[in-house]
Design a protein around this motif. Structure first.
Motif, PDB file in Angstrom:
ATOM      1  N   TYR A 109       3.780  12.156  10.143  1.00 20.97           N
ATOM      2  CA  TYR A 109       2.638  12.561   9.302  1.00 20.97           C
ATOM      3  C   TYR A 109       1.661  13.491  10.012  1.00 20.97           C
ATOM      4  N   VAL A 120      -1.949   7.292  14.453  1.00 28.68           N
ATOM      5  CA  VAL A 120      -3.197   6.550  14.235  1.00 28.68           C
ATOM      6  C   VAL A 120      -3.313   5.375  15.220  1.00 28.68           C
ATOM      7  N   CYS A 169      -5.946   3.956  10.660  1.00 30.72           N
ATOM      8  CA  CYS A 169      -5.400   3.693   9.320  1.00 30.72           C
ATOM      9  C   CYS A 169      -6.328   2.710   8.606  1.00 30.72           C
ATOM     10  N   PRO A 170      -6.917   3.097   7.468  1.00 31.94           N
ATOM     11  CA  PRO A 170      -7.855   2.180   6.804  1.00 31.94           C
ATOM     12  C   PRO A 170      -7.205   0.852   6.406  1.00 31.94           C
ATOM     13  N   MET A 171      -5.917   0.910   6.049  1.00 27.36           N
ATOM     14  CA  MET A 171      -5.254  -0.328   5.616  1.00 27.36           C
ATOM     15  C   MET A 171      -5.166  -1.361   6.743  1.00 27.36           C
ATOM     16  N   CYS A 177      -2.415   1.291   1.130  1.00 29.35           N
ATOM     17  CA  CYS A 177      -2.684   2.610   1.694  1.00 29.35           C
ATOM     18  C   CYS A 177      -3.276   3.475   0.581  1.00 29.35           C
ATOM     19  N   PRO A 178      -4.500   3.972   0.775  1.00 31.19           N
ATOM     20  CA  PRO A 178      -5.125   4.755  -0.307  1.00 31.19           C
ATOM     21  C   PRO A 178      -4.320   6.006  -0.657  1.00 31.19           C
ATOM     22  N   ILE A 179      -3.590   6.553   0.294  1.00 35.41           N
ATOM     23  CA  ILE A 179      -2.860   7.806   0.038  1.00 35.41           C
ATOM     24  C   ILE A 179      -1.644   7.533  -0.871  1.00 35.41           C
ATOM     25  N   HIS A 180      -0.830   6.553  -0.492  1.00 42.25           N
ATOM     26  CA  HIS A 180       0.349   6.240  -1.313  1.00 42.25           C
ATOM     27  C   HIS A 180      -0.051   5.610  -2.645  1.00 42.25           C
ATOM     28  N   GLU A 207       5.064   1.959   0.370  1.00 37.74           N
ATOM     29  CA  GLU A 207       3.602   1.807   0.249  1.00 37.74           C
ATOM     30  C   GLU A 207       3.108   2.323  -1.108  1.00 37.74           C
ATOM     31  N   CYS A 229      -2.440  12.453   4.942  1.00 41.73           N
ATOM     32  CA  CYS A 229      -3.203  11.360   5.546  1.00 41.73           C
ATOM     33  C   CYS A 229      -4.322  11.982   6.391  1.00 41.73           C
ATOM     34  N   MET A 286      -4.206  10.937  10.163  1.00 45.22           N
ATOM     35  CA  MET A 286      -3.139  11.589  10.947  1.00 45.22           C
ATOM     36  C   MET A 286      -3.493  13.056  11.190  1.00 45.22           C
TER      37      MET A 286
HETATM   38 FE1  SF4 Z   1      -2.475   4.429   6.958  1.00 52.30          FE
HETATM   39 FE2  SF4 Z   1      -1.727   5.457   4.648  1.00 52.30          FE
HETATM   40 FE3  SF4 Z   1      -2.330   7.081   6.664  1.00 52.30          FE
HETATM   41 FE4  SF4 Z   1      -0.074   5.625   6.708  1.00 52.30          FE
HETATM   42  S1  SF4 Z   1      -0.602   7.262   5.277  1.00 52.30           S
HETATM   43  S2  SF4 Z   1      -1.520   5.871   8.381  1.00 52.30           S
HETATM   44  S3  SF4 Z   1      -0.773   3.751   5.708  1.00 52.30           S
HETATM   45  S4  SF4 Z   1      -3.719   5.686   5.594  1.00 52.30           S
END
Ligand code: SF4
Ligand code: 13P
Length: 308
Positions: free
Chosen positions: A26, A61, A86-88, A173-176, A201, A263, A266
């Protein structure tokens, strides 16, 4: 400094510091290019545990660098930008784990997605990544599983392992999560013959449309091994570089959601920051307190054993 000069400097610093650069798919294509290894979370964790260099630079991350340090405490682990988090990894409360342990006792296993802090790992029995979660959950002796922190990966595992009672936690994961079933349907209408390759995710409505689910590496391998011309890829766009590298000359085309999943954490890792951390020795990741490090390391080593 020109890009060429920067790459030369990184190459020189790597030798001088006996360093290896590990990068996740990523991060930007430029950073992937200067890395010694690019991989999914599981491959990078295995490398961190086995490489014999003095220094690891983790282009990813925080939980990835933290896991590398836990698995290889004698190594210097550097993060080019310590704010890449990573927020998650933080989306679970200790009370949730304690309540499930009180209710189910010995019949419960707490399974923790590797996208979690060292402290969260220390509350758990075993870690998993998206490439081995189904295999590991199936192999556990316990019937009841508290899956933390990702409810989407947890519900995908629950579907694949219906014989277990899987309790979900409210993280994602907010992105997925933001990839919508509507945009996937419109891509499917545009490319009706394209396999839909999704990272687990993604939410359940999106996963129901997928023809294949897997980690970033597994998505890349699947696209490289398949015969189709077009592919719908439901994960962060960073995988595009490796997809194109592995399928060069085949004419294969990869279509991502129009909302362009990226992300932001990333994306904080840049070539300049990689060079700077090697040059100045900044961004060193330390170990958490010993009681956390010991328990968190156990969950990771158990994953490496069971996920083989
Ligand atoms: Fe975290 Fe989502 Fe980024 Fe993966 S894509 S590192 S799960 S925020
Ligand atoms: P992989 O384990 O598939 O590389 O995924 C890591 C991640 O953060 C996905 O969002």
């Amino acid at each position: 400094m020109s890009t060429g000069d920067l790459c030369d400097e990184v190459a020189h610093l790597k030798t001088a510091c006996d360093a290896v650069i590990l990068a996740h798919y990523y991060v930007s294509p430029e950073v992937q290019q200067i890395a010694d290894y690019v991989g999914d979370s599981f491959a990078l964790a295995k490398l961190a545990a086995t490489l014999s260099c003095h220094t690891l630079v983790f282009a990813g991350v925080r939980f990835m660098a933290e896991s590398a340090k836990l698995l290889s405490p004698e190594k210097t682990v550097l993060m080019p930008d310590q704010t890449a988090d990573c927020p998650m990894a933080h989306m679970v409360k200790q009370e949730t784990v304690a309540a499930a342990r009180a209710q189910y006792g010995e019949d419960l296993a707490v399974v923790c997605y590797v996208n979690s802090t060292a402290e969260v790992k220390s509350w758990s029995d075993v870690c998993v990544t998206s490439s081995n979660a189904v295999k590991i959950v199936r192999a556990l002796p316990q019937h009841t599983i508290l899956f933390i922190p990702d409810r989407h990966l947890g519900s995908y595992v629950a579907e694949q392992v219906p014989e277990k009672n899987i309790i979900l936690n409210d993280g994602c994961c907010p992105i997925h999560h933001n990839i919508s079933a509507d945009e996937v349907r419109s891509l499917m209408a545009e490319y009706p013959d394209a396999p839909v390759l999704a990272h687990p995710e993604c939410g359940p409505e999106v996963m129901a449309l997928a023809s294949f689910a897997g980690s970033t590496s597994q998505i890349i391998e699947k696209a490289a091994a398949s015969q189709a011309h077009d592919y719908i890829i439901l994960t962060v766009e960073g995988v595009r570089g490796e997809l194109e590298r592995q399928t060069a000359g085949s004419g294969k085309r990869f279509h991502f959601p129009s909302t362009r999943p990226l992300c932001p954490d990333m994306s904080r890792i840049t070539t300049e920051k990689v060079a700077a951390c090697l040059r100045e020795g900044t961004g060193e990741i330390g170990l958490p307190p010993a009681y956390i490090a010991k328990a968190a390391r156990c969950t990771l080593t158990r994953m490496l054993e069971l996920g083989r």
